[in-house]
Write a protein that holds these residues in place. Sequence first.
Motif, short mmCIF file in Angstrom:
data_model
loop_
_atom_site.label_atom_id
_atom_site.label_comp_id
_atom_site.label_asym_id
_atom_site.label_seq_id
_atom_site.Cartn_x
_atom_site.Cartn_y
_atom_site.Cartn_z
N MET A 1 22.78 -10.55 1.78
CA MET A 1 21.37 -10.04 2.37
C MET A 1 20.21 -9.84 1.56
O MET A 1 19.38 -10.08 1.54
CB MET A 1 21.63 -8.51 3.29
N GLY A 2 20.55 -9.12 0.39
CA GLY A 2 19.41 -8.76 -0.64
C GLY A 2 18.58 -7.76 -0.34
O GLY A 2 18.57 -7.25 0.65
N THR A 3 17.97 -7.39 -1.49
CA THR A 3 16.94 -6.14 -1.32
C THR A 3 15.79 -6.68 -2.22
O THR A 3 15.80 -7.40 -3.19
CB THR A 3 17.58 -4.91 -2.06
N ILE A 4 14.81 -6.05 -1.88
CA ILE A 4 13.33 -6.14 -2.73
C ILE A 4 13.14 -4.65 -3.24
O ILE A 4 13.24 -3.74 -2.33
CB ILE A 4 12.38 -6.83 -1.92
N SER A 5 12.54 -4.62 -4.29
CA SER A 5 12.08 -3.54 -4.68
C SER A 5 10.40 -3.53 -4.88
O SER A 5 10.01 -4.36 -5.18
CB SER A 5 12.53 -3.22 -6.23
N ILE A 6 9.68 -2.62 -4.47
CA ILE A 6 8.35 -2.52 -4.43
C ILE A 6 7.80 -1.16 -4.89
O ILE A 6 8.51 -0.15 -5.01
CB ILE A 6 7.56 -2.57 -2.87
N ASP A 7 6.63 -0.98 -5.17
CA ASP A 7 5.84 0.04 -5.63
C ASP A 7 4.90 0.64 -4.30
O ASP A 7 3.97 -0.26 -4.16
CB ASP A 7 5.10 -0.21 -6.85
N ILE A 8 5.20 1.78 -3.95
CA ILE A 8 3.96 2.17 -2.92
C ILE A 8 3.22 3.28 -3.53
O ILE A 8 3.73 4.28 -3.93
CB ILE A 8 4.94 2.81 -1.59
N GLN A 9 1.82 3.22 -3.27
CA GLN A 9 1.08 3.99 -3.86
C GLN A 9 0.27 4.80 -2.66
O GLN A 9 -0.10 3.96 -1.78
CB GLN A 9 0.15 3.55 -4.91
N LEU A 10 -0.05 6.09 -2.89
CA LEU A 10 -0.78 6.76 -1.63
C LEU A 10 -1.78 7.48 -2.03
O LEU A 10 -1.65 8.31 -3.34
CB LEU A 10 0.28 7.77 -1.00
N SER A 11 -3.06 7.61 -1.23
CA SER A 11 -4.30 8.65 -1.86
C SER A 11 -5.01 8.42 -0.83
O SER A 11 -4.79 8.28 0.41
CB SER A 11 -4.83 7.67 -3.11
N GLY A 12 -6.05 9.42 -0.81
CA GLY A 12 -6.77 9.79 0.07
C GLY A 12 -6.37 10.74 1.03
O GLY A 12 -6.98 10.86 2.08
N GLY A 13 -5.52 11.33 0.63
CA GLY A 13 -4.69 12.47 1.47
C GLY A 13 -3.54 11.98 2.13
O GLY A 13 -2.64 12.75 2.52
N MET A 14 -3.12 10.62 2.06
CA MET A 14 -1.85 10.05 2.41
C MET A 14 -0.76 10.56 1.79
O MET A 14 0.37 10.90 2.48
CB MET A 14 -1.84 8.49 2.22
N GLU A 15 -0.84 11.26 0.73
CA GLU A 15 0.27 11.47 -0.17
C GLU A 15 0.81 13.06 0.19
O GLU A 15 2.25 13.21 0.52
CB GLU A 15 0.17 11.88 -1.76
N LEU A 16 0.03 13.67 1.03
CA LEU A 16 0.41 14.89 2.02
C LEU A 16 1.45 14.55 3.02
O LEU A 16 2.21 15.26 3.27
CB LEU A 16 -0.63 15.48 2.44
N LEU A 17 1.47 13.38 3.39
CA LEU A 17 2.43 13.02 4.37
C LEU A 17 3.82 12.49 3.80
O LEU A 17 4.73 12.14 4.51
CB LEU A 17 1.84 11.87 5.57
N PHE A 18 3.77 12.40 2.44
CA PHE A 18 4.98 11.88 1.92
C PHE A 18 5.28 12.74 0.99
O PHE A 18 5.85 12.63 -0.16
CB PHE A 18 4.62 10.56 1.26
N GLY A 19 5.44 14.18 1.17
CA GLY A 19 5.94 15.18 0.42
C GLY A 19 5.33 15.39 -0.76
O GLY A 19 5.86 15.67 -2.07
N ASN A 20 3.79 15.18 -0.98
CA ASN A 20 3.05 15.09 -2.09
C ASN A 20 3.31 14.31 -3.36
O ASN A 20 2.97 14.28 -4.52
CB ASN A 20 2.95 16.55 -2.52
N GLN A 21 3.92 13.04 -2.82
CA GLN A 21 4.12 11.84 -3.78
C GLN A 21 3.00 11.15 -3.69
O GLN A 21 2.50 10.64 -2.64
CB GLN A 21 5.44 11.14 -3.47
N SER A 22 2.53 10.44 -4.79
CA SER A 22 1.47 9.50 -4.87
C SER A 22 2.23 8.26 -5.14
O SER A 22 1.25 7.12 -5.10
CB SER A 22 0.31 9.93 -5.65
N ASP A 23 3.24 8.23 -5.69
CA ASP A 23 3.68 6.72 -6.17
C ASP A 23 5.11 6.76 -5.76
O ASP A 23 6.14 7.52 -6.49
CB ASP A 23 3.69 6.89 -7.65
#
Length: 103
Positions: A1-23
């Motif tokens: 099946m395989g997997t892919i690795s990505i980098d998700i970046q959050l800003s403008g307040g989005m990071e608050l919905l993700f446990g205060n993570q911005s990257d």
Amino acid sequence: MGTISIDIQLSGGMELLFGNQSDIKATLPATNSSGNPTNMSDLILFTKDNLLTERPELFVSGSTVRPGILVLINDTDWELEGETEYQVQDGDKIVFISTLHGG
């Protein structure tokens, strides 16, 4: 099946919905439940189910992001890349930016 690795970046307040993570470094299946390559719609649902820590209604609407969230794929507006149909690639950088502000 395989997997892919990505980098998700959050800003403008989005990071608050993700446990205060911005990257966030994320690993997800390379194919969806139908056996098709993972696309942005799949990534949004994966993000909601696995990474979001609160208030999903502020991030998703159906299988896409809510209006007011700017999405960049490798520094390009996702509208130029096919939006939810874009096939996510290993190493992609996906940015979610909230353009809505209270007041």
